[in-house]
Design an enzyme around this catalytic site. Structure first.
Site, PDB file in Angstrom:
ATOM      1  N   ALA A  52       6.374  35.091 -15.427  1.00 31.31           N
ATOM      2  CA  ALA A  52       6.401  33.802 -14.724  1.00 31.31           C
ATOM      3  C   ALA A  52       5.508  32.776 -15.425  1.00 31.31           C
ATOM      4  CB  ALA A  52       5.985  33.984 -13.268  1.00 31.31           C
ATOM      5  N   ALA A  55       7.345  31.627 -18.471  1.00 33.29           N
ATOM      6  CA  ALA A  55       8.441  30.742 -18.065  1.00 33.29           C
ATOM      7  C   ALA A  55       7.926  29.357 -17.684  1.00 33.29           C
ATOM      8  CB  ALA A  55       9.208  31.360 -16.893  1.00 33.29           C
ATOM      9  N   GLU A  56       6.884  29.300 -16.850  1.00 29.01           N
ATOM     10  CA  GLU A  56       6.379  27.992 -16.427  1.00 29.01           C
ATOM     11  C   GLU A  56       5.770  27.233 -17.598  1.00 29.01           C
ATOM     12  OE1 GLU A  56       4.019  25.642 -12.934  1.00 29.01           O
ATOM     13  OE2 GLU A  56       4.496  27.752 -12.673  1.00 29.01           O
ATOM     14  N   THR A  57       5.130  27.925 -18.502  1.00 31.92           N
ATOM     15  CA  THR A  57       4.553  27.281 -19.681  1.00 31.92           C
ATOM     16  C   THR A  57       5.648  26.612 -20.513  1.00 31.92           C
ATOM     17  OG1 THR A  57       2.703  28.832 -19.760  1.00 31.92           O
ATOM     18  CG2 THR A  57       3.274  27.690 -21.811  1.00 31.92           C
ATOM     19  N   SER A  60       7.397  23.729 -18.649  1.00 28.96           N
ATOM     20  CA  SER A  60       6.485  22.585 -18.513  1.00 28.96           C
ATOM     21  C   SER A  60       6.315  21.835 -19.832  1.00 28.96           C
ATOM     22  CB  SER A  60       5.120  23.044 -18.002  1.00 28.96           C
ATOM     23  OG  SER A  60       5.224  23.520 -16.691  1.00 28.96           O
TER      24      SER A  60
END
Length: 134
Positions: A52, A55-57, A60
């Site tokens: 996660a 993925a968020e990195t 973003s």
């Protein structure tokens, strides 16, 4: 770990602590890698939270590239489905734009192992806003 143009240095971030390396960033796509070693849960499997974070990195960073100069991207929703896990090696995440708007950007992020087996599918939505840091 690689610093990304237009962003503050990453050496004191979670990105650095997890060993994430950013390979490519553009509004439509971002790619990065992360070692399994050091990012596992007690059973020796890649931690779902690590997937996660990757993925968020990536989503973003792509959203920030889409937002443009003087603007930032902040995650407002993340979901992830874990299909399988890994015990060793390096995983690769690829974020692909689903929606690129003026205030929201949404990405699908696929995390794969070294044999191109899908480990995780995530979706991230970022709010795009003016950079209020002074």
């Amino acid at each position: 770990m690689t610093d990304v143009d237009g962003l503050p240095p990453l050496d004191q971030t979670l990105i650095a602590r997890m060993g994430i390396t950013i390979l490519e960033v553009a509004p439509e796509r971002a790619v990065g890698t992360m070692p399994v070693d050091g990012n596992t849960q007690p059973y020796g499997l890649l931690h779902g939270g690590a997937s996660a974070v990757l993925a968020e990195t990536l989503g973003s960073f792509a959203a920030a590239a889409h937002a443009g100069p003087g603007r930032i991207a902040v995650g407002i929703e993340l979901n992830a489905t874990h299909h399988r896990s890994a015990r060793e090696g390096t995983v690769t995440g690829t974020a692909r734009a689903v929606h690129l708007g003026s205030t929201l950007a949404t990405y699908e992020i696929v995390v794969e192992d070294s044999e191109s087996r899908r480990l995780c599918t995530a979706r991230l939505t970022c709010m795009l806003m003016d950079d209020r840091r002074s």
